[in-house]
Write an enzyme that holds these catalytic residues in place. Structure first.
Site, PDB file in Angstrom:
ATOM      1  N   LYS A 142      51.719  41.645  32.031  1.00  0.00           N
ATOM      2  CA  LYS A 142      50.975  40.417  31.749  1.00  0.00           C
ATOM      3  C   LYS A 142      51.005  40.170  30.246  1.00  0.00           C
ATOM      4  CE  LYS A 142      47.017  38.964  34.507  1.00  0.00           C
ATOM      5  NZ  LYS A 142      45.614  39.247  34.806  1.00  0.00           N
TER       6      LYS A 142
HETATM    7  O1  G3P Z   1      43.089  37.145  36.943  1.00  0.00           O
HETATM    8  C1  G3P Z   1      42.318  36.642  35.891  1.00  0.00           C
HETATM    9  C2  G3P Z   1      40.891  36.764  36.246  1.00  0.00           C
HETATM   10  O2  G3P Z   1      40.553  38.095  36.346  1.00  0.00           O
HETATM   11  C3  G3P Z   1      39.923  36.078  35.353  1.00  0.00           C
HETATM   12  O3  G3P Z   1      38.809  35.868  36.140  1.00  0.00           O
HETATM   13  O4  G3P Z   1      36.472  35.434  36.634  1.00  0.00           O
HETATM   14  O5  G3P Z   1      37.116  36.536  34.463  1.00  0.00           O
HETATM   15  O6  G3P Z   1      37.588  34.136  34.837  1.00  0.00           O
HETATM   16  P1  G3P Z   1      37.423  35.467  35.480  1.00  0.00           P
END
Ligand code: G3P
Length: 222
Positions: A83
């Site tokens: 990533k």
């Molecule tokens: O895959 C990316 C994800 O983990 C981000 O999620 O909920 O932290 O915006 P969030």
């Protein structure tokens, strides 16, 4: 449409894999930090549990550092996808890693232009962050929809991972928007399984069956 699990929690991955609906895993530094485990050891365990792609994030901010980190991560297992954060350095690294046969997932994508650049650079996956856009009153799923239309129209190979998924409706919307994959937290996966009418239906079937058996045994007795 495929589902990945968005977690670094080995127990969640183990449980979800048993359900037979998960074909990959995405991690990020925040998810790793939540587990407080050694990241390399966690990655080795996750890549042994999951046959599909497992995204692990490079933390360098310059292309050279990203490439070196990516090579190290790629040695952990064959199914590692590196990533890389969206940006000029990330784009440069994507091209170099593609030539080396290392798969990439360009993360922190918040616009169709960012996703398009990542695809042109040669990213294997792009990850538009739906929930974080919704959080600031932008149409997160709109970016997924635009990318799906662009990649399909120009027959681009890059796959879309709808990320930052916060609830089950996001998954349905991602599927309808043409996302190749949605990466979901374990909690959302559990919510997707349930429906109150399913629980009521099971209860009713069992009660009716029990009634039938009781009636038949009374009949046999008389
Ligand atoms: O895959 C990316 C994800 O983990 C981000 O999620 O909920 O932290 O915006 P969030």
């Amino acid at each position: 449409m495929r589902l990945f699990l968005d977690t670094a929690n080995v127990e969640e991955i183990r449980r979800a894999c048993e359900w037979g609906v998960i074909s990959g895993v995405t991690t990020n530094p925040s998810l790793m930090a939540r587990e407080k485990a050694d990241p390399d050891a966690a990655l080795r365990e996750i890549t042994s549990l999951v046959k599909g792609p497992v995204s692990a994030e490079a933390l360098s901010l310059d292309c050279e550092g990203m490439v070196e980190e990516a090579r190290r991560l790629a040695r952990v297992a064959d199914n590692i996808v590196v990533k890389l954060p969206m940006g000029v350095e990330g784009l440069k690294a994507v091209g170099r890693l593609k030539r080396e046969g290392i798969k990439t997932n360009v993360t922190l994508v918040f616009s169709a232009n960012q996703g398009l650049l990542a695809a042109i650079a040669g990213a294997t996956y792009v990850s538009p962050f739906v929930g974080r856009l919704d959080d600031i009153s932008h149409d997160g799923m709109g970016v997924v929809r635009q990318l799906a239309a662009i990649f399909s129209r120009y027959e681009m190979d890059t796959q879309i991972i709808a990320a930052s998924i916060r609830h089950p409706l996001h998954v349905v919307e991602a599927a309808l928007a043409g996302s190749d994959i949605a990466t979901v937290p374990f909690k959302v996966l559990e919510q997707m399984v349930r429906h109150p009418l399913t629980d009521i239906g099971i209860e009713r079937f069992l009660a009716d069956w029990k009634g039938l058996m009781a009636a038949r045994s009374r009949g046999a007795g008389g």
